[in-house]
Scaffold this motif. Structure first.
Motif, PDB file in Angstrom:
ATOM      1  N   GLY A 202      28.953 -26.717 -64.661  1.00 35.74           N
ATOM      2  CA  GLY A 202      29.016 -25.516 -63.850  1.00 35.74           C
ATOM      3  C   GLY A 202      27.740 -24.711 -63.781  1.00 35.74           C
ATOM      4  O   GLY A 202      27.675 -23.712 -63.064  1.00 35.74           O
ATOM      5  N   GLY A 203      26.729 -25.120 -64.536  1.00 35.56           N
ATOM      6  CA  GLY A 203      25.471 -24.401 -64.479  1.00 35.56           C
ATOM      7  C   GLY A 203      24.760 -24.626 -63.150  1.00 35.56           C
ATOM      8  O   GLY A 203      25.177 -25.447 -62.334  1.00 35.56           O
ATOM      9  N   GLY A 204      23.687 -23.883 -62.952  1.00 38.73           N
ATOM     10  CA  GLY A 204      22.933 -24.040 -61.722  1.00 38.73           C
ATOM     11  C   GLY A 204      21.907 -22.940 -61.570  1.00 38.73           C
ATOM     12  O   GLY A 204      21.689 -22.140 -62.486  1.00 38.73           O
ATOM     13  N   SER A 205      21.299 -22.905 -60.402  1.00 41.97           N
ATOM     14  CA  SER A 205      20.299 -21.894 -60.072  1.00 41.97           C
ATOM     15  C   SER A 205      20.877 -20.950 -59.039  1.00 41.97           C
ATOM     16  O   SER A 205      21.337 -21.397 -57.984  1.00 41.97           O
ATOM     17  CB  SER A 205      19.039 -22.564 -59.521  1.00 41.97           C
ATOM     18  OG  SER A 205      18.444 -23.375 -60.493  1.00 41.97           O
ATOM     19  N   VAL A 206      20.886 -19.661 -59.367  1.00 35.69           N
ATOM     20  CA  VAL A 206      21.470 -18.660 -58.486  1.00 35.69           C
ATOM     21  C   VAL A 206      20.547 -17.461 -58.380  1.00 35.69           C
ATOM     22  O   VAL A 206      19.544 -17.364 -59.093  1.00 35.69           O
ATOM     23  CB  VAL A 206      22.860 -18.213 -59.008  1.00 35.69           C
ATOM     24  CG1 VAL A 206      23.840 -19.385 -59.017  1.00 35.69           C
ATOM     25  CG2 VAL A 206      22.751 -17.596 -60.396  1.00 35.69           C
ATOM     26  N   GLN A 207      20.934 -16.547 -57.499  1.00 40.33           N
ATOM     27  CA  GLN A 207      20.201 -15.301 -57.337  1.00 40.33           C
ATOM     28  C   GLN A 207      20.853 -14.210 -58.190  1.00 40.33           C
ATOM     29  O   GLN A 207      22.049 -14.281 -58.506  1.00 40.33           O
ATOM     30  CB  GLN A 207      20.226 -14.874 -55.870  1.00 40.33           C
ATOM     31  CG  GLN A 207      19.564 -15.856 -54.921  1.00 40.33           C
ATOM     32  CD  GLN A 207      18.056 -15.837 -55.043  1.00 40.33           C
ATOM     33  OE1 GLN A 207      17.445 -14.777 -55.219  1.00 40.33           O
ATOM     34  NE2 GLN A 207      17.448 -17.011 -54.948  1.00 40.33           N
ATOM     35  N   ALA A 208      20.062 -13.210 -58.508  1.00 37.79           N
ATOM     36  CA  ALA A 208      20.600 -12.068 -59.243  1.00 37.79           C
ATOM     37  C   ALA A 208      21.769 -11.473 -58.457  1.00 37.79           C
ATOM     38  O   ALA A 208      21.696 -11.339 -57.228  1.00 37.79           O
ATOM     39  CB  ALA A 208      19.515 -11.032 -59.467  1.00 37.79           C
ATOM     40  N   GLY A 209      22.831 -11.135 -59.186  1.00 34.72           N
ATOM     41  CA  GLY A 209      24.020 -10.598 -58.560  1.00 34.72           C
ATOM     42  C   GLY A 209      25.078 -11.636 -58.244  1.00 34.72           C
ATOM     43  O   GLY A 209      26.231 -11.281 -57.966  1.00 34.72           O
ATOM     44  N   ASP A 210      24.698 -12.909 -58.290  1.00 33.14           N
ATOM     45  CA  ASP A 210      25.651 -13.993 -58.021  1.00 33.14           C
ATOM     46  C   ASP A 210      26.564 -14.238 -59.222  1.00 33.14           C
ATOM     47  O   ASP A 210      26.369 -13.662 -60.301  1.00 33.14           O
ATOM     48  CB  ASP A 210      24.908 -15.280 -57.673  1.00 33.14           C
ATOM     49  CG  ASP A 210      24.303 -15.246 -56.285  1.00 33.14           C
ATOM     50  OD1 ASP A 210      23.491 -16.140 -55.972  1.00 33.14           O
ATOM     51  OD2 ASP A 210      24.638 -14.321 -55.509  1.00 33.14           O
ATOM     52  N   SER A 211      27.516 -15.116 -59.014  1.00 30.99           N
ATOM     53  CA  SER A 211      28.458 -15.488 -60.064  1.00 30.99           C
ATOM     54  C   SER A 211      28.433 -16.993 -60.289  1.00 30.99           C
ATOM     55  O   SER A 211      28.110 -17.771 -59.377  1.00 30.99           O
ATOM     56  CB  SER A 211      29.888 -15.075 -59.679  1.00 30.99           C
ATOM     57  OG  SER A 211      29.995 -13.682 -59.526  1.00 30.99           O
ATOM     58  N   LEU A 212      28.781 -17.389 -61.487  1.00 28.97           N
ATOM     59  CA  LEU A 212      28.967 -18.792 -61.839  1.00 28.97           C
ATOM     60  C   LEU A 212      30.149 -18.887 -62.783  1.00 28.97           C
ATOM     61  O   LEU A 212      30.402 -17.953 -63.550  1.00 28.97           O
ATOM     62  CB  LEU A 212      27.737 -19.370 -62.541  1.00 28.97           C
ATOM     63  CG  LEU A 212      26.536 -19.811 -61.720  1.00 28.97           C
ATOM     64  CD1 LEU A 212      25.393 -20.217 -62.650  1.00 28.97           C
ATOM     65  CD2 LEU A 212      26.897 -20.950 -60.784  1.00 28.97           C
ATOM     66  N   ARG A 213      30.834 -20.017 -62.736  1.00 30.35           N
ATOM     67  CA  ARG A 213      31.873 -20.282 -63.727  1.00 30.35           C
ATOM     68  C   ARG A 213      31.537 -21.582 -64.442  1.00 30.35           C
ATOM     69  O   ARG A 213      31.440 -22.642 -63.818  1.00 30.35           O
ATOM     70  CB  ARG A 213      33.253 -20.390 -63.096  1.00 30.35           C
ATOM     71  CG  ARG A 213      34.352 -20.495 -64.155  1.00 30.35           C
ATOM     72  CD  ARG A 213      35.738 -20.521 -63.574  1.00 30.35           C
ATOM     73  NE  ARG A 213      36.103 -21.836 -63.057  1.00 30.35           N
ATOM     74  CZ  ARG A 213      37.355 -22.234 -62.855  1.00 30.35           C
ATOM     75  NH1 ARG A 213      38.360 -21.426 -63.141  1.00 30.35           N
ATOM     76  NH2 ARG A 213      37.603 -23.429 -62.344  1.00 30.35           N
ATOM     77  N   LEU A 214      31.341 -21.465 -65.737  1.00 35.35           N
ATOM     78  CA  LEU A 214      31.109 -22.639 -66.561  1.00 35.35           C
ATOM     79  C   LEU A 214      32.444 -23.166 -67.062  1.00 35.35           C
ATOM     80  O   LEU A 214      33.358 -22.390 -67.365  1.00 35.35           O
ATOM     81  CB  LEU A 214      30.206 -22.290 -67.746  1.00 35.35           C
ATOM     82  CG  LEU A 214      28.855 -21.658 -67.422  1.00 35.35           C
ATOM     83  CD1 LEU A 214      28.052 -21.459 -68.709  1.00 35.35           C
ATOM     84  CD2 LEU A 214      28.083 -22.477 -66.428  1.00 35.35           C
ATOM     85  N   SER A 215      32.531 -24.472 -67.154  1.00 37.05           N
ATOM     86  CA  SER A 215      33.721 -25.123 -67.684  1.00 37.05           C
ATOM     87  C   SER A 215      33.337 -25.979 -68.874  1.00 37.05           C
ATOM     88  O   SER A 215      32.226 -26.507 -68.939  1.00 37.05           O
ATOM     89  CB  SER A 215      34.370 -26.013 -66.616  1.00 37.05           C
ATOM     90  OG  SER A 215      34.762 -25.271 -65.487  1.00 37.05           O
TER      91      SER A 215
END
Length: 125
Positions: free
Chosen positions: A7-20
């Motif tokens: 679930g990791g990755g590269s995102v912008q500030a303010g974004d969301s991610l969900r790790l499993s």
């Protein structure tokens, strides 16, 4: 017990991610699942923990209100929901599982005997 984080990755500030974190093997021995992260040059730090049977949680103050930890026992999977990400959250995130002592001392990584390989989270401004 084997753990596979995703679930990791590269995102912008303010974004969301969900790790499993998918657990396999002798999952009945899991008492607690936790998430730690490591920034290059720094020690690995505790982020959050969930009691596998009861669902109770511990979250470190620096991410409280933004990160939520949970688990789905039926799926043998733990989750770390990360909202409003900042560049300071950039790190390799690890899931870990442990026995009874990990629930007694959830923030101490020495009580987690099983670790996933880590997943990179990169947040750009």
């Amino acid at each position: 017990v084997q753990l596979q984080a995703s679930g990791g990755g590269s995102v912008q500030a303010g974004d969301s991610l969900r790790l499993s974190c998918l657990a396999s093997g002798r999952t009945m021995t899991i008492n607690s699942m936790a998430w730690f992260r490591r920034v290059p040059g720094k020690e690995r730090e505790f982020i959050a923990q969930v009691n596998w049977s009861r669902g109770g949680t511990n979250v470190t103050d620096s991410v409280k209100g933004r990160f939520t930890v949970s688990r789905d026992k039926a799926k043998n999977t733990g989750y770390l929901q990360m909202n409003n990400l900042t560049p300071g959250d950039t790190a390799v995130y690890y899931c870990a599982a442990g026995g009874v002592r990990s629930s007694m001392f959830p923030r101490n990584e020495r009580w987690y005997g099983f670790w996933g390989r880590g997943t990179q989270v990169t947040v750009s401004s």
